[in-house]
Scaffold this active site. Structure first.
Site, PDB file in Angstrom:
ATOM      1  CB  CYS A   2      -0.839   0.057   1.273  1.00 23.90           C
ATOM      2  SG  CYS A   2      -1.902  -1.379   1.481  1.00 23.90           S
ATOM      3  NE  ARG A  29       4.216   1.886  -1.609  1.00 20.97           N
ATOM      4  CZ  ARG A  29       5.379   1.294  -1.441  1.00 20.97           C
ATOM      5  NH1 ARG A  29       6.379   1.576  -2.255  1.00 20.97           N
ATOM      6  NH2 ARG A  29       5.570   0.428  -0.475  1.00 20.97           N
ATOM      7  CD1 TRP A  76      -2.613  -4.176  -5.035  1.00 24.44           C
ATOM      8  CD2 TRP A  76      -1.988  -5.540  -3.372  1.00 24.44           C
ATOM      9  NE1 TRP A  76      -2.389  -5.420  -5.568  1.00 24.44           N
ATOM     10  CE2 TRP A  76      -2.009  -6.278  -4.579  1.00 24.44           C
ATOM     11  CE3 TRP A  76      -1.627  -6.192  -2.206  1.00 24.44           C
ATOM     12  CZ2 TRP A  76      -1.674  -7.617  -4.643  1.00 24.44           C
ATOM     13  CZ3 TRP A  76      -1.289  -7.537  -2.267  1.00 24.44           C
ATOM     14  CH2 TRP A  76      -1.316  -8.237  -3.479  1.00 24.44           C
ATOM     15  CG  ASN A 102       3.179  -0.605   2.905  1.00 24.11           C
ATOM     16  OD1 ASN A 102       2.594  -1.585   2.447  1.00 24.11           O
ATOM     17  ND2 ASN A 102       4.402  -0.274   2.549  1.00 24.11           N
ATOM     18  N   GLY A 103       1.800  -2.913   5.106  1.00 26.30           N
ATOM     19  CA  GLY A 103       2.435  -4.126   5.619  1.00 26.30           C
ATOM     20  C   GLY A 103       1.374  -5.102   6.080  1.00 26.30           C
ATOM     21  CD  GLU A 466      10.582  -8.768 -18.218  1.00 28.79           C
ATOM     22  OE1 GLU A 466      10.496  -9.654 -17.370  1.00 28.79           O
ATOM     23  OE2 GLU A 466      10.142  -7.622 -18.038  1.00 28.79           O
ATOM     24  CE  LYS A 470       6.859  -6.158 -17.856  1.00 35.89           C
ATOM     25  NZ  LYS A 470       8.032  -6.558 -17.175  1.00 35.89           N
ATOM     26  CD  GLU A 473       4.088  -7.459 -14.789  1.00 39.14           C
ATOM     27  OE1 GLU A 473       4.826  -7.192 -15.754  1.00 39.14           O
ATOM     28  OE2 GLU A 473       4.255  -6.973 -13.669  1.00 39.14           O
ATOM     29  CG  HIS A 489      11.726 -32.126 -24.701  1.00 36.35           C
ATOM     30  ND1 HIS A 489      12.135 -33.364 -25.120  1.00 36.35           N
ATOM     31  CD2 HIS A 489      12.699 -31.260 -25.072  1.00 36.35           C
ATOM     32  CE1 HIS A 489      13.315 -33.265 -25.701  1.00 36.35           C
ATOM     33  NE2 HIS A 489      13.688 -31.993 -25.691  1.00 36.35           N
ATOM     34  CE  LYS A 589       7.725  -0.050 -10.555  1.00 36.20           C
ATOM     35  NZ  LYS A 589       7.852  -0.727 -11.856  1.00 36.20           N
TER      36      LYS A 589
HETATM   37  O1  M6R Z   1      11.329  -4.267  -7.057  1.00 34.88           O
HETATM   38  P1  M6R Z   1      11.744  -5.609  -7.530  1.00 34.88           P
HETATM   39  O2  M6R Z   1      12.599  -5.564  -8.742  1.00 34.88           O
HETATM   40  O3  M6R Z   1      12.385  -6.424  -6.435  1.00 34.88           O
HETATM   41  O4  M6R Z   1      10.409  -6.344  -7.934  1.00 34.88           O
HETATM   42  C1  M6R Z   1      10.404  -7.686  -8.315  1.00 34.88           C
HETATM   43  C2  M6R Z   1       9.100  -8.053  -8.988  1.00 34.88           C
HETATM   44  O5  M6R Z   1       8.033  -7.902  -8.107  1.00 34.88           O
HETATM   45  C3  M6R Z   1       8.849  -7.198 -10.233  1.00 34.88           C
HETATM   46  O6  M6R Z   1       9.884  -7.340 -11.154  1.00 34.88           O
HETATM   47  C4  M6R Z   1       7.534  -7.593 -10.912  1.00 34.88           C
HETATM   48  O7  M6R Z   1       7.668  -8.872 -11.457  1.00 34.88           O
HETATM   49  C5  M6R Z   1       7.173  -6.552 -11.971  1.00 34.88           C
HETATM   50  N1  M6R Z   1       5.803  -6.215 -11.847  1.00 34.88           N
HETATM   51  C6  M6R Z   1       7.420  -7.029 -13.340  1.00 34.88           C
HETATM   52  O8  M6R Z   1       6.970  -6.167 -14.327  1.00 34.88           O
END
Ligand code: M6R
Length: 594
Positions: A2, A29, A76, A102-103, A466, A470, A473, A489, A589
């Protein structure tokens, strides 16, 4: 996961408009609810509701609240549905104390039960509500706000960044453990926040409190106390990010802006060569093994790091997901260098792994956010220079992480020639961004797909992973990244005309084998979108669509360039599907829970 903000302003300035502006910079966040609490004339005012900031602001006019100090929160949801009652700020039963958090409070069930037995009534399903109730309980015994917060944190277990206000004292008391919190010293007043974009406009001088230090903000001063309640002097660091860096600056979405900033991010990160040389001179000769530890996109950057370090430096290198690291610590020793890759430097899984690695091994963190927890815990730190990244999907921070990893590998192995190639990367990226029409057209075609495969070999394999992440996500389309040679396989059984396959095929030794894998999917009817070199005629003739990249980008350099069209593919598919790429559902994030 959050965002919190608190501010206390000078000259009777109204806090609510600034709290609203600041908290809106933390929407990455959390975006399922927002709330603000201010205090004026010993009376608490709270406006909060479910929804994103724009929706709730339109409904409640959040800036229109009296009072020159207050707190704000974007949520969140972890405990309790996203709804008005569960939104922060949470208050004590007597409505005199308000708290944002937050936590996660892990022992909240026991605490809540105990408080209920003592007659405290709860309104929400959240873990957070025990905090204002506990503060209230201690204040009713004669403690002031500061000591009540101190007592409260001896009771709660878990992760927290908390800011608390109460009607009887004009101050904000904040503290943290395992969740980020920064303190800002500005001309208009004093601030606390989860992250710097929230306060860049108002304060550039920052203090980074440590675990269980108490931050007491009043109109005229900031006092910080250690866990034994001694007043301590903390270093003040100045951040050089400008407020504009955290704005969209004419782009529709942060993600597109950040994709377009990638050549600059790489250029800026390349300026950190001297710092990396210093670190390498300290560790060289003292390590015989390297382990990368990270999550998500940072994990994909790490996979490239393994190929690179083993090829260039010949040092055995592994890559472990941060959440799995604790099961792999048995063979760590002081000759092992554990490299933590994290954009935020606050990812809980990564921080836990770092704590474990610090016990036996040398640790290095590659991080984008200055002063974040990882930078304070690791033995060595390399800063990537991507600037603030607001879009939830990592883009420019990924390329900056890769740039740092390439520089580290080049310096460690004495392969200085690599810098000549690295200096050309911004130009190759800009060539891609000059004209994205091709990708926009392909995105229109693929917007109805339900599943995608992304395949690549060697250095192209992490690019495929990657690219698939993307897509998942931000478009909610199932995308699977696969090693091109592994498809036969098993997953080849899934391939038919309904599944587009993205083939990542940079020029190099592996290209010919990737072409065979392309043929395998093509003959099962797949619609192939290839990313390859301008002069790869064979790739062009065998693919349905192709995005061409400068032929000088060989497979070793490919991770730094080939990901860009895949980021754009996801972005444009999300736009076609009318989704907000900056705020994907269920994600935030910075993941500050394990
Ligand atoms: O802040 P960080 O790089 O440690 O975050 C790691 C992952 O949570 C972050 O890369 C996440 O997978 C992203 N949303 C990818 O786009």
């Amino acid at each position: 996961m959050c965002g919190i903000v608190g501010c206390i302003l000078k000259n009777n300035r109204k806090a609510a408009p600034i709290l609203l502006d600041s908290i809106s910079k933390l929407e990455y966040r959390g975006y399922d609810s927002i709330g603000i609490a201010t205090i004026d004339n010993n009376k608490i005012f709270i406006k909060k509701d479910e929804g994103n900031i724009e929706t709730v602001d339109n409904k409640l006019d959040l800036a229109d609240m009296d009072g020159d100090y207050g707190i704000a929160h974007v949520r969140w949801a972890t405990h309790g549905d996203p709804n008005k009652v569960n939104s922060h700020p949470h208050t004590s039963q007597d409505e005199k104390i308000a708290v944002v958090h937050n936590g996660i409070i892990e022992n909240y069930v026991e605490l809540k039960e105990q408080l209920e037995n003592e007659g405290y009534e709860f309104k929400s399903d959240t873990d957070t509500e025990v905090i204002p109730q506990l503060i209230s309980k201690y204040m009713s015994k004669g403690f002031d706000l500061e000591s009540a917060v101190r007592e409260t944190i001896t009771m709660i277990e878990g992760a927290y960044a908390i800011a608390a206000i109460c009607t009887d004292e004009k101050k904000i008391v904040a503290t943290r453990k395992d969740s980020p919190l920064i303190v800002g010293l500005g001309k208009k007043g004093y601030f606390v926040a989860s992250d710097s974009p929230a306060i860049l406009k108002y304060a550039k001088d920052i203090i980074y409190p440590e675990k269980d230090e108490l931050v007491i903000l009043t109109e005229n001063e900031i006092v910080i106390k250690d866990e034994y309640d001694n007043i301590i002097e903390k270093e003040i660091e100045t951040i050089d990010w400008s407020p504009e860096m955290a704005e969209k600056e004419g782009y529709d979405y942060f993600m597109l802006k950040e994709i377009n900033e990638q050549s600059t991010a790489v250029k800026n990160t390349l300026t950190g060569k001297k710092e990396i040389e210093k670190i390498v001179s300290k560790i060289k000769g003292n390590i015989n093994r390297i382990i990368f530890v990270a999550c998500g996109t940072s994990y994909h950057a790490s996979l490239t790091g393994k190929y690179l370090i083993e090829t260039l430096a010949g040092i055995p290198t592994e890559v472990i997901l941060a959440s799995e690291f604790k099961y792999s610590t048995k063979t760590l020793d002081d000759k092992t260098l554990v490299i933590f890759i994290s954009q935020s430097g606050e990812t809980a899984d990564t921080l836990k792994a770092l704590e474990a690695a610090n016990k036996t091994s040398q640790t290095l963190a590659i991080v984008n956010v200055v002063g974040s927890s990882a930078t304070r815990q690791a033995n060595h730190v390399i800063y990537t220079q991507a600037g603030p990244e607001i879009g939830v999907a990592a883009t420019k921070t990924y390329l900056s992480q890769l740039t740092s990893i390439y520089m580290f590998a080049a310096i460690l192995s004495g392969n200085e020639y690599l810098f000549k190639d690295l200096n050309k990367i911004p130009k190759y990226i800009d060539e891609i961004l000059e004209d994205t029409t091709e990708i926009e057209l392909v995105s229109k075609k693929f917007k109805y797909a339900d599943d995608f495969f992304f395949i690549g070999r060697g250095y192209a394999y992490p690019i495929a992973l990657e690219g698939a992440l993307k897509l998942k996500e931000i478009t909610y389309i199932h995308g699977e990244g696969y090693a091109a040679g592994e498809l036969k396989h098993g997953p080849l059984a899934l391939i038919d005309q309904n599944i587009p396959v993205v083939v990542v095929a940079p020029p190099g030794d592996n290209n010919r084998k990737t072409m065979s894998n392309l043929e395998e999917v093509k003959s099962r009817g797949a619609d192939v979108f290839a990313v390859g070199s301008f002069d790869d005629e064979s790739l062009r003739s065998k693919s349905d669509d192709i995005f061409c990249i400068n032929p000088d980008v060989d497979e070793i350099l490919a991770p730094l360039v080939y990901i860009v069209p895949l980021q754009l593919l996801s972005y444009y598919v999300a736009i076609e599907r009318k989704l907000d790429p900056d705020k994907p559902r269920n994600l935030a994030k910075c993941v500050t829970v394990e």
